[in-house]
Design a protein around this motif. Structure first.
Motif, PDB file in Angstrom:
ATOM      1  N   TYR B 616      77.367 -28.373  95.367  1.00  0.00           N
ATOM      2  CA  TYR B 616      76.374 -27.306  95.275  1.00  0.00           C
ATOM      3  C   TYR B 616      76.579 -26.172  96.267  1.00  0.00           C
ATOM      4  O   TYR B 616      75.766 -25.270  96.343  1.00  0.00           O
ATOM      5  N   GLY B 617      77.696 -26.206  96.997  1.00  0.00           N
ATOM      6  CA  GLY B 617      77.964 -25.071  97.869  1.00  0.00           C
ATOM      7  C   GLY B 617      78.599 -23.952  97.061  1.00  0.00           C
ATOM      8  O   GLY B 617      79.143 -24.174  95.977  1.00  0.00           O
ATOM      9  N   PRO B 618      78.557 -22.691  97.547  1.00  0.00           N
ATOM     10  CA  PRO B 618      79.123 -21.589  96.763  1.00  0.00           C
ATOM     11  C   PRO B 618      80.644 -21.736  96.653  1.00  0.00           C
ATOM     12  O   PRO B 618      81.310 -22.100  97.611  1.00  0.00           O
ATOM     13  N   ALA B 619      81.171 -21.421  95.485  1.00  0.00           N
ATOM     14  CA  ALA B 619      82.606 -21.541  95.253  1.00  0.00           C
ATOM     15  C   ALA B 619      83.254 -20.197  95.585  1.00  0.00           C
ATOM     16  O   ALA B 619      83.535 -19.388  94.710  1.00  0.00           O
ATOM     17  N   ALA B 620      83.497 -19.972  96.857  1.00  0.00           N
ATOM     18  CA  ALA B 620      84.110 -18.704  97.267  1.00  0.00           C
ATOM     19  C   ALA B 620      85.518 -18.616  96.698  1.00  0.00           C
ATOM     20  O   ALA B 620      86.264 -19.588  96.723  1.00  0.00           O
ATOM     21  N   GLY B 621      85.867 -17.444  96.190  1.00  0.00           N
ATOM     22  CA  GLY B 621      87.223 -17.244  95.692  1.00  0.00           C
ATOM     23  C   GLY B 621      87.527 -17.943  94.389  1.00  0.00           C
ATOM     24  O   GLY B 621      88.688 -18.061  93.990  1.00  0.00           O
ATOM     25  N   ALA B 622      86.519 -18.406  93.687  1.00  0.00           N
ATOM     26  CA  ALA B 622      86.781 -19.088  92.412  1.00  0.00           C
ATOM     27  C   ALA B 622      87.331 -18.090  91.398  1.00  0.00           C
ATOM     28  O   ALA B 622      86.933 -16.930  91.372  1.00  0.00           O
ATOM     29  N   GLN B 623      88.238 -18.565  90.556  1.00  0.00           N
ATOM     30  CA  GLN B 623      88.802 -17.718  89.505  1.00  0.00           C
ATOM     31  C   GLN B 623      87.908 -17.810  88.281  1.00  0.00           C
ATOM     32  O   GLN B 623      87.718 -18.892  87.728  1.00  0.00           O
ATOM     33  N   THR B 643      87.668 -12.553  90.430  1.00  0.00           N
ATOM     34  CA  THR B 643      87.595 -13.552  91.501  1.00  0.00           C
ATOM     35  C   THR B 643      86.225 -13.472  92.154  1.00  0.00           C
ATOM     36  O   THR B 643      85.734 -12.378  92.447  1.00  0.00           O
ATOM     37  N   ALA B 644      85.642 -14.640  92.387  1.00  0.00           N
ATOM     38  CA  ALA B 644      84.303 -14.662  92.976  1.00  0.00           C
ATOM     39  C   ALA B 644      84.379 -14.311  94.456  1.00  0.00           C
ATOM     40  O   ALA B 644      85.348 -14.621  95.142  1.00  0.00           O
ATOM     41  N   ALA B 645      83.312 -13.677  94.941  1.00  0.00           N
ATOM     42  CA  ALA B 645      83.228 -13.314  96.364  1.00  0.00           C
ATOM     43  C   ALA B 645      82.884 -14.561  97.182  1.00  0.00           C
ATOM     44  O   ALA B 645      82.839 -15.655  96.662  1.00  0.00           O
ATOM     45  N   ASN B 646      82.624 -14.372  98.460  1.00  0.00           N
ATOM     46  CA  ASN B 646      82.330 -15.509  99.337  1.00  0.00           C
ATOM     47  C   ASN B 646      81.077 -16.268  98.962  1.00  0.00           C
ATOM     48  O   ASN B 646      80.946 -17.449  99.245  1.00  0.00           O
ATOM     49  N   ASP B 647      80.154 -15.575  98.293  1.00  0.00           N
ATOM     50  CA  ASP B 647      78.936 -16.281  97.912  1.00  0.00           C
ATOM     51  C   ASP B 647      79.057 -16.866  96.511  1.00  0.00           C
ATOM     52  O   ASP B 647      78.075 -17.304  95.922  1.00  0.00           O
TER      53      ASP B 647
END
Lengths: 253, 779
Positions: B616-623, B643-647
């Motif tokens: 459940y933590g944010p997936a920073a940098g997820a594609q 690409t997802a940001a840090n949050d």
């Protein structure tokens, strides 16, 4: 000289039958042991608690015969400090006269037992003041927020399997039961009528005690109440679900 | 005109150059008049009229001279220019002008083309207008911009998104050129299909604003009726609905040029017809239809209401309309069927009963065929097991079906439960959920393997009875990440909590099917090379299923409480299980949302993606990959990556989607570089989410293609202009402030009479009068 072989007594047959049955049950349940079965436990207290030792055994038999409940045929016996206490969510306390107060630790254990889903059936042997005082004292200590109250006639306990209008045990000291309600659930039931005395059957297959004043019909009533208690302990307020209501009302009329 | 110096003065005025105030001049005039009057009295006696006349004349002249002396009349010389007032010609360039003009021109000419033709035919009149006024020609359609009338014929088809007559009038009237010129009048050329403020007619507020323009608005109506069109004009439906609760939708149809006939109104979702109703077009122009349907799935969906395209219809875009409906559940409806009451059943029922989000329906088999109750049926509270209701007719009303140690045979009175298994299988594959809890009557031990129900279970029986010894199930790698077995925020904490729970005993021996995920397994026992599964889950078609191979999970509640651990783990496990099984949107690691569910054609669709890791933590940098499908044809329309940001969030915009219903799918992957200590380093799939989107086929312009000349007539009436039709040629225009004379330069005062001259004249006149009086015997 003629050798007289000892006759196979009824008692022997019964024993073999019981053993056979037990082994049959054991084999069938080997995959799961006792896990899926209801096990009754007789609660040891400091008092004269042993006079109804055969009550639960017969009750288990009757429940097995009449309902789909699977019950361990031989009940256990343990006290509140036993670490296996929470293995058996159904406790049966039957005592002749009063019993000593529980230790603080045991009282806390009883409270936890009742609060987390356990069920206690307190059954007075003589219907007298001694037991009455003792059980009230201990329940007041364990669950002070929920005093013993009379269970009304329309409570789901009286329709959990059989429809029960009147009741009695070996005797009728009070024509009602009292109970402790926690979170809407009946967690402890107190009977003054010595249900165990009506249930008890000795090794020979005879009823141990006579039931007064109702005789065998009253004994049958006591078994029915026992079945309902077990059903209630496992199904809770199932019979109060909407879908059952019309059927039950129709029958009650 | 005289030229003084190099400046030319082209206007003049007679003024008084005297410094005396006005009232003094008036007093003076009165006094002189009195003087003349007195003279008249005194000469009245003279019978000779000639003499009388001379005296009177002299006296008057001298009074006049005195007056002139004192008032100093002069000539004011001005430089003026004639400034032409403004005249506006506003031409409607909205989308409705591309519709047929109707009437005598038929459907072959569009309204815009008719205007171009008119401009060509009336060039002379327009040139004359340009002479009289400063002519400004503008086109409007939401915004106002200049327009070349001459080039109108070659211009592209008008495409403005809306018609705002009042707005256009106000904007154009306030535009300035070099000087502030007065507005002489407006010629408004439009079809009158306003869909902003004036769409409901000219109310008091609108009337006041029109009058505030300060100039008459002459209107020229383009287009006539005679169109043939059927349109879905409006939809009235709630924004969201509860699943399995019926919902009503009101559709308003507008039509013209269509004779009485029945017309089907159809509601579809992803190409599937949900509801339909046939309405009768009775000739009144408006009719309503009411469609009722019951959404059977939660989520957001695009529904489309459409009517058939009749032959020769003028506008086809408005025959369907899409909307997005969010379907949510009110409570999770769970069916719990139990073979016989047990502690396992007791604690599960207790948990589900006290959960306010769960609506529990239970059926326990309290008596088997072999049981003898020692009583008549009337003394029992038992009811017949309503298999037909729960396994067939009402089956689809449940979100989750739980079979807990339920033996499906034998039953008395010939009940064949197996006959319902195809229905349950169909229910699960169609989006339902199934949980089978173990015991001697479940899985292979209960002979489920040879039934149809086995097709939707994640496991198959593996033969011989399982072990008797107690054990503690172990979390598998999958189990560490999966929401069902999450007991804490991190996988490690979860594993610790699982290990702390009491041991259980009793296990159905099974093997996981391919595609199933095993979350808990026996630590030692192995089946087919893998650890014997204790808990397995799988996606089955559109639904989900779960298998728990033990009947002593109740120990995680009661025994754990006895050991001082409380019953939280049990509660959390089953709550997670129910939520996962019924696809609680909160539980999904990837969430996809849109700012607006329905967008106008040409508007870019903005999708917001939020990706979370398994803990459940944010997936920073997820594609993140966003794929947009056409909801009706299921064909892929576009695919974008970000690409997802840090949050863990990212916004993806999709421009230029043509009108229609769409389904967007977002998938998120955690790239291998971000994983801590993972073996192999493969990107992990975090999850996927879906979202529905509707792009309007037609905007407000095409909903009502009829021209509204009556609105134009009313605007002209309110502002004092003339109303005419385009085909009547060049209209007679009403104007104000024809043209104004405006001072642009210097002014010069020129005295009319030289004062010295006036004085001498006055003296001469007075002297003459005195002389004649003496001569003729007056005192």
């Amino acid at each position: 000289m003629r050798v007289v072989s000892s006759p196979v007594t009824r008692r022997d047959l019964l024993r073999w039958g019981a053993l056979g049955l037990a082994s049959f049950w054991a084999r069938r349940a080997r995959a799961f042991g006792d896990s899926s079965k209801i096990t009754f436990a007789q609660l040891e207290v400091e008092g004269k608690f042993g006079s109804r030792a055969h009550a639960l055994r017969r009750l288990a038999f009757e429940i097995m015969e009449r309902t789909s409940l699977e019950v361990t045929p031989l009940p256990r016996q343990l006290d509140l400090s036993n670490p296996d206490l929470f293995d058996t969510p159904f406790l049966y306390l039957s005592c002749d006269g009063g019993f000593a107060p529980f230790t603080e630790r045991d009282s806390a254990t009883l409270r936890r037992f009742l609060a987390y889903g356990g069920f206690l059936l307190a059954d007075s042997v003589d219907g007298g003041e001694a037991f009455d005082g003792a059980i009230r004292r201990e329940l007041a200590r364990a669950v002070p927020e929920a005093p013993l109250q009379r269970i009304p006639g329309e409570h789901v306990l009286y329709k959990a399997f059989y429809l029960i209008d009147h009741q009695g045990g070996r005797q009728i000291v009070a024509p009602y039961l009292e109970g402790v309600v926690l979170g809407g659930r009946l967690t402890a039931v107190y009977s003054r009528n010595d249900l165990g005395g009506a249930w008890s059957r000795d090794d020979r297959g005879d009823w141990e005690f006579e039931v007064v004043p109702g005789g065998e019909q009253q004994r049958e009533g006591a078994f029915r109440l026992g079945v309902n208690l077990a059903m209630y302990a496992t199904c809770l307020d199932y019979k109060d679900d909407q879908v059952h209501l019309p059927f039950i009302l129709k029958r009650r009329r | 005109m005289n030229a003084v110096g190099s400046v030319s003065y082209n206007a003049w005025r007679v003024v008084s150059l005297s410094p005396l105030p006005r009232w003094a001049l008036w007093l003076l005039a009165a006094a002189l008049l009195a003087g003349v009057g007195w003279t008249t009295r005194s000469v009245w006696r003279e019978r000779r009229w000639r003499r009388r006349g001379v005296l009177l004349g002299l006296r008057s002249l001298s009074a006049l001279c005195l007056f002139a002396l004192l008032t100093e009349p002069g000539l004011l010389r001005l430089q003026t220019a004639r400034v032409k007032s403004r005249f506006l010609v506003l031409v409607d360039r909205s989308r409705s002008m591309a519709f047929p003009a109707g009437g005598s021109e038929g459907s072959s000419t569009t309204r815009a083309a008719a205007v171009a033709q008119w401009a060509g035919q009336n060039q002379a009149a327009l040139a004359g207008l340009a002479d009289r006024f400063q002519l400004e020609v503008m086109g409007f359609a939401g915004e106002v911009g200049t327009l070349e009338l001459a080039g109108l014929g070659q211009a592209p088809a008008p495409n403005g998104p809306r018609t705002d007559l009042l707005g256009a009038l106000k904007t154009a009237a306030s535009t300035n050129s070099n000087l502030t010129r007065a507005l002489a009048g407006v010629l408004l050329i439009s079809d009158g299909a306003d869909n902003v403020q004036l769409s409901r007619g000219v109310g008091p507020q609108e009337k006041a604003q029109l009058e505030a323009l300060g100039a008459p608005v002459n209107t020229l109506a383009v287009g006539q009726g005679g169109l043939k069109d059927l349109a879905v004009a409006a939809l009235q439906v709630d924004d969201f609905a509860f699943v399995r609760n019926p919902l009503s939708l009101e559709v308003t149809l507008r039509y013209q040029g269509i004779g009485p006939q029945p017309v089907p109104v159809v509601l579809t979702r992803a190409g599937r017809v949900i509801a339909s109703q046939t309405v009768n077009l009775d000739g009144s122009g408006v009719t309503k239809a009411r469609l009722t349907f019951t959404p059977d799935q939660t989520g957001e969906f695009v529904y489309t209401v459409s009517v058939p395209v009749l032959p020769d219809e003028a506008v086809v875009d408005n025959n369907q309309r899409a909307f997005v409906l969010k379907v949510i559940r009110d409570r999770v409806r769970v069916l719990l069927v139990c073979g016989h009451p047990s502690w396992d059943e007791r604690f599960l029922r207790g948990l589900l009963r006290q959960d306010p989000n769960v609506d529990l329906v239970s059926f326990f088999i309290l008596r088997d065929v072999h049981d003898d109750t020692h009583s008549s049926p009337d003394e029992l509270s038992l009811i017949p097991f309503p298999t037909e209701e729960i396994f067939r007719t009402q089956l689809h009303s449940f979100d989750l079906v739980i079979l807990q140690n339920f033996a499906y045979r034998p039953f008395s009175s010939g009940l064949r439960i197996e006959s319902y298994f195809p229905d349950i299988k169909h229910y699960v594959e169609g989006g339902g959920a199934l949980l089978m809890i173990g015991g001697p009557n479940s899985f292979g031990d209960g002979q489920y393997d040879q039934t149809e129900l086995a097709d939707v279970l994640p496991v198959t029986g593996a033969g011989s009875p399982g072990p008797d010894d107690s054990f503690k199930p172990q979390l598998t790698d999958e189990g560490r990440r999966h929401p069902v077995t999450q007991l804490a925020e991190s996988g490690d904490q979860s594993a610790r909590l699982w290990n702390a729970l009491p041991a259980i005993s009793g296990l159905n021996l099974v093997k996981a099917k391919p595609g199933a995920r095993v979350l808990l397994a026996h630590p030692l026992l192995s089946v087919g090379g893998e650890n014997a599964p204790v808990l397995a889950v799988a996606d089955e078609g559109r639904g989900r299923s779960m298998a728990l191979m033990t009947d002593s999970s109740w120990r995680w509640s009661f025994e754990a409480a006895g050991a001082g651990l409380g019953d939280r783990a049990y509660e959390r496990f089953y709550t997670n299980a129910v939520r996962w099984l019924v696809r609680d949107p909160d539980l999904t690691p990837v969430k996809l949302s849109v700012a607006q569910h329905t967008i106008e054609p040409g508007q870019a669709a903005a999708f917001d993606v939020r990706a979370r890791q398994a803990d459940y933590g944010p997936a920073a940098g997820a594609q993140v990959t966003l794929t947009v499908f056409n909801a009706e044809t299921e064909k892929q329309v576009v695919q974008l990556r970000a690409t997802a940001a840090n949050d863990g969030t990212v916004r993806i915009e999709v421009p230029d989607l043509p009108g229609g219903a769409y389904r967007a799918v977002a998938e998120a992957m955690q790239p291998s570089s971000q994983q801590g200590g993972q073996e192999g380093g493969k990107p992990i799939e975090l999850g996927r989410a879906e979202q529905a989107l509707a792009v309007r086929e037609s905007g407000p312009e095409t909903e009502d293609p009829l021209p509204h000349p009556e609105l134009l007539a009313r605007i002209a009436e309110v502002t004092g202009g003339n109303h005419a039709a385009l085909m009547d040629g060049f209209p007679k225009l009403k104007t104000v402030h024809e043209s104004e004379e405006v001072e642009i330069g210097r002014r010069k005062e020129q005295p009319l009479w030289d004062n010295g001259f006036s004085l001498v004249l006055l003296a001469v006149l007075l002297g003459a009068e005195w002389f004649f009086r003496r001569r003729w015997g007056f005192s």
